[in-house]
Design an enzyme around this catalytic site. Structure first.
Site, PDB file in Angstrom:
ATOM      1  N   GLU A   1      31.318  51.205  37.753  1.00  0.00           N
ATOM      2  CA  GLU A   1      31.317  51.547  39.179  1.00  0.00           C
ATOM      3  C   GLU A   1      30.234  52.576  39.491  1.00  0.00           C
ATOM      4  O   GLU A   1      29.578  52.515  40.532  1.00  0.00           O
ATOM      5  CB  GLU A   1      32.695  52.084  39.615  1.00  0.00           C
ATOM      6  CG  GLU A   1      33.842  51.082  39.477  1.00  0.00           C
ATOM      7  CD  GLU A   1      33.774  49.933  40.478  1.00  0.00           C
ATOM      8  OE1 GLU A   1      32.865  49.928  41.321  1.00  0.00           O
ATOM      9  OE2 GLU A   1      34.636  49.026  40.391  1.00  0.00           O
TER      10      GLU A   1
ATOM     11  N   ARG B   1      27.097  51.526  41.907  1.00  0.00           N
ATOM     12  CA  ARG B   1      27.076  52.183  43.226  1.00  0.00           C
ATOM     13  C   ARG B   1      26.095  53.356  43.264  1.00  0.00           C
ATOM     14  O   ARG B   1      25.298  53.473  44.180  1.00  0.00           O
ATOM     15  CB  ARG B   1      28.481  52.681  43.591  1.00  0.00           C
ATOM     16  CG  ARG B   1      29.491  51.548  43.663  1.00  0.00           C
ATOM     17  CD  ARG B   1      30.839  52.026  44.153  1.00  0.00           C
ATOM     18  NE  ARG B   1      31.889  51.071  43.796  1.00  0.00           N
ATOM     19  CZ  ARG B   1      32.941  50.798  44.544  1.00  0.00           C
ATOM     20  NH1 ARG B   1      33.124  51.401  45.679  1.00  0.00           N
ATOM     21  NH2 ARG B   1      33.852  49.925  44.137  1.00  0.00           N
TER      22      ARG B   1
ATOM     23  N   ASP C   1      33.501  38.095  37.051  1.00  0.00           N
ATOM     24  CA  ASP C   1      32.574  37.630  38.093  1.00  0.00           C
ATOM     25  C   ASP C   1      31.101  37.976  37.872  1.00  0.00           C
ATOM     26  O   ASP C   1      30.243  37.101  37.733  1.00  0.00           O
ATOM     27  CB  ASP C   1      33.037  38.124  39.477  1.00  0.00           C
ATOM     28  CG  ASP C   1      33.394  39.621  39.516  1.00  0.00           C
ATOM     29  OD1 ASP C   1      33.285  40.295  38.482  1.00  0.00           O
ATOM     30  OD2 ASP C   1      33.779  40.115  40.599  1.00  0.00           O
TER      31      ASP C   1
ATOM     32  N   GLU D   1      31.612  39.628  49.578  1.00  0.00           N
ATOM     33  CA  GLU D   1      31.077  38.457  48.858  1.00  0.00           C
ATOM     34  C   GLU D   1      30.722  37.288  49.767  1.00  0.00           C
ATOM     35  O   GLU D   1      29.704  36.619  49.546  1.00  0.00           O
ATOM     36  CB  GLU D   1      32.062  38.009  47.762  1.00  0.00           C
ATOM     37  CG  GLU D   1      32.161  38.950  46.580  1.00  0.00           C
ATOM     38  CD  GLU D   1      32.970  40.215  46.868  1.00  0.00           C
ATOM     39  OE1 GLU D   1      33.742  40.215  47.862  1.00  0.00           O
ATOM     40  OE2 GLU D   1      32.841  41.204  46.123  1.00  0.00           O
TER      41      GLU D   1
ATOM     42  N   THR E   1      24.784  44.081  41.928  1.00  0.00           N
ATOM     43  CA  THR E   1      26.067  43.547  42.384  1.00  0.00           C
ATOM     44  C   THR E   1      26.704  44.417  43.463  1.00  0.00           C
ATOM     45  O   THR E   1      27.746  44.057  44.018  1.00  0.00           O
ATOM     46  CB  THR E   1      27.025  43.312  41.196  1.00  0.00           C
ATOM     47  OG1 THR E   1      28.132  42.531  41.635  1.00  0.00           O
ATOM     48  CG2 THR E   1      27.510  44.625  40.609  1.00  0.00           C
TER      49      THR E   1
END
Ligand code: DMJ
Length: 701
Positions: free
Chosen positions: A331, A335, A464, A599, A688
């Site tokens: 994360e 980010r 994913d 998404e 992502t």
């Protein structure tokens, strides 16, 4: 009836001042009659005259009242219902008596809802992607009967088009709101027209509903049941569109949404990780200003210069990684590291690169494991790392979706260690047994370096972005790393063979899950990244049938929004394989939440860029309207909601995820922009978390 307390009223007391007990109606009637008889003829005439006058005024003003009521519902936004009644009645009373009966309460210029909230949720140890149901923390739902009516924050028609210095990326003047090939300025019209354009918004338990949709009272329980059986009144779930919503309008609408989200963050959560917009407070996850950093490049792309400057100032003065805190490697990488790197590229400002280097080096201890598969958690102050308390496994998507960022950090710093550690992970996973036609299990052990929980395959949570980063690393590196391409192509074949099915009723194509050779027709909203990734692959020369699948899956993701009563997708859906079933999509009660995820709009962006089919823009526009209708919080911010099937009470969850600003609004903005050079997909690859990093220039031959 209470006697008026003010002297400026004509007071008629018909009761006997000495008698306070009215025991029965007969006595009361006799007493009144006696009193009436005792009055002089003049007094009686005066009373009768006044009564007649009242009656006449009452009759004459009736249409006026109803007219005003209707007019008010169109024009007045700042009054609650009681204020409305008062305002309607005031002129009538004034015309009778020459002045108002007492001082009318001032209209309340702010939200009335004082939500009764549960205890504040403490630091959240669980991220939004920790599996189904994760983040189902304390549901903070405001209670109370108040339904305040609030104006939508005025549309600021501030044009950035002429004032904005082009960011570094657009040497050709890429960022422009072009309509018909020409730069358009938003015309500053008169105030009145601006007001007309403002939509009337009613706050319903923290969500915003357009006033014209909210004039009906909420249905009773019985009505609700009847509705559930009847076909939906608006089967298309199409949000009424403005007559013509051009590109510039849509871009401005996304900017407005961003400003509203940012306002909440700035007012109530500045410098903290996440806004809690209902309780007007904040949540801390790692204590790194997640929302602020996730938003930096979005602001830059949207040309929000003032907001960007303030945020940059915070990064410069306040952001420190020298703190004793456990952060999640994945994360924090996607980010924070991703956000800093992309902002560095867009602005050219060394500050962001310096911060990125500092953070990158502090994350490195995560890779010191027996297997070289990194631990999930690192203490960036102490330089220690560890797996989650309950296991020595790491999540597969987490260890294979940090590569774009670490590789780019090496390229920029010319320090190879970042690239080396993440490339090693990919090499290990490449040759690991336990895959099924390229599909990977969801966990990997940090001691043994082997897959665990084998036999379960999904394109959703925990796996994913493994697939996404195979393709994107290959593109980032100039399409030279064959193992990445091999793994990607094989995986997509595995997806087609094992996971792709069609629904019985409408033949919607979807991606389900496989559990020990049993197919489960369950699809996370997270899987909706896949059509965009497939389209990106096809754009880069991969098989055409990837694009065909992308088109079909985008339709399905769109249906996951369209078929819901709020026009917003749930977190997880189950598809019907039986043609005898009437519905394509079922949603379990526990899966009905929406976390403002990106998404689907991400895929819409890719699909529009590659096909120029306007339907993708229209679908994105509908989604933005639904976010505005059901998740926008008065005063600032957007909230995740509990129930996408209940437009009357969507159940605000009191949390605005940082990816709403970092990804969802960014992709919507890029979807509506006519400027194909704005973050061209031939020059940039998005991590992502929607942070663009450059595709590396090919080495000289
Ligand atoms: C984001 O943090 C990233 O897109 C991640 O890959 C998946 N989850 C969220 C958004 O849903």
């Amino acid at each position: 009836m209470y006697p008026p307390s003010r002297k400026d009223f004509i007071s008629l007391t018909l009761s006997d001042p000495h008698s306070h007990s009215y025991n029965n109606g007969k006595h009361r009637r006799q007493s009144c009659w006696r009193k009436w008889k005792q009055l002089s003829r003049l007094q009686r005439s005066l009373i009768l005259f006044l009564l007649a006058l009242l009656l006449i005024f009452g009759l004459l003003s009736y249409p006026g009242i109803t007219e005003q009521w209707r007019g008010l519902s169109d024009r007045e936004d700042w009054l609650d219902l009681n204020d409305r009644e008062l305002k309607t009645i005031l002129p009538v009373v004034k015309s009778l008596f020459g002045q108002a009966p007492g001082k009318a309460p001032a209209p309340v210029a702010g939200p009335h809802v004082q939500p009764a909230l549960g205890p504040a949720v403490g630091p959240e140890g669980v991220g939004p992607d920790m599996g189904p149901g994760a983040g189902l923390d304390v549901v903070m739902e405001p209670r109370g009967p108040n339904i305040p009516i609030l104006a939508k924050p005025p549309i600021k028609k501030k044009s950035f088009l002429n004032k904005r210095d082009p960011p570094n990326l657009q040497k050709d003047g890429n960022i422009s709101d072009t309509v018909g090939g020409e730069k358009q300025e938003v015309v500053q019209d008169g105030e009145g027209e601006e007001e007309d354009k403002e939509k009337k918004m009613i706050s319903w338990r923290g969500a915003m509903i357009e006033a014209d949709q909210a004039t009906e009272p909420p249905p009773s329980a019985n009505e609700k049941e009847a509705e559930a059986e009847a076909p939906p009144a608006n089967p298309d779930n199409t949000v009424p569109q403005e007559v013509s919503t051009g590109t510039a309008d849509r871009l401005e609408a996304v900017r407005d949404a961003f400003r509203h989200a940012w306002k909440g963050y700035k007012d109530y959560a500045w410098g903290h990780d996440e806004l809690k917009p209902i309780s007007k407070s904040f949540g801390e996850w790692f204590g790194l200003g997640l929302t602020l950093i996730d938003s930096l490049d979005t602001m830059w792309i949207m040309g929000l210069k003032e907001e960007f400057a303030e945020a940059k100032n915070w990064v410069e003065k306040e952001l420190t990684f020298n703190k004793n805190v456990d952060v999640n490697l994945f994360e924090t990488t996607i980010r924070v590291l991703g956000g800093l790197l992309s902002t560095y590229h867009l602005t050219g400002d060394q500050l962001f690169l310096e911060k990125a280097k500092d953070l990158g080096s502090r994350l490195m201890p995560a890779f010191k494991t027996p297997s070289k598969i990194p631990f999930s958690d690192v203490n960036i102050g102490k330089g220690t790392a560890h797996p989650p308390r309950w296991t020595s496994d790491s999540t597969l998507a987490e260890v294979t979706s940090i590569q774009l960022e670490f590789r780019e950090l090496s390229r920029l710093t010319q320090e190879p260690q970042y690239q080396e550690v993440v490339n090693e992970v990919m090499k290990l996973v490449h040759k690991l047994p336990g895959k099924q036609d390229g599909l990977v299990p969801m966990f990997i052990n940090t001691n043994s370096g082997q897959f665990t929980h084998k036999g379960v395959f999904t394109l959703g949570a925990r796996a994913d972005s493994y697939y996404e980063y195979l393709l994107k690393q290959w593109i980032q590196g100039g399409k030279t790393e064959d193992e990445l391409l091999e793994d990607y192509l094989q995986a997509i074949e595995g997806v087609k063979k094992h996971l792709v099915r069609q629904t019985g009723p409408s033949r919607l194509t979807f991606v389900g899950e496989l559990s020990h050779n049993r197919f489960n027709p369950k699809m996370d909203h997270l899987v909706c990244f896949l059509p965009g990734t497939l389209a990106l692959g096809a754009h880069n020369g991969l098989p055409g049938d990837h694009m065909d699948l992308a088109v079909e899956l985008t339709e399905t993701c769109h249906q996951m929004y369209k078929q819901m009563e709020t026009g917003l997708s749930p977190e997880i859906v189950h598809f019907n394989l039986q043609s005898s079933d009437s519905r394509d999509v079922n949603v379990k009660p526990a899966d009905r939440h929406n976390l403002l995820r990106p998404e689907t709009v991400e895929s819409l962006f890719y699909m529009y860029r590659f096909t120029k089919d306007n339907k993708y823009r229209d679908w994105g526009w509908d989604i933005l309207q639904s976010f505005n209708n059901y998740t926008k919080v008065p005063g600032g911010g957007y909230t995740s909601i509990n129930n996408v099937r209940d437009p009357v009470n969507p159940g605000p969850r009191d949390k605005m995820e940082s990816f709403f600003l970092g990804e969802t609004l960014k992709y919507l903005y890029l979807l509506f922009s006519d400027d194909m050079e704005l973050l061209s997909l031939d020059k940039y690859v998005f991590n992502t978390e929607a942070h663009p990093v450059p595709i590396w220039p090919s080495p000289p031959k």
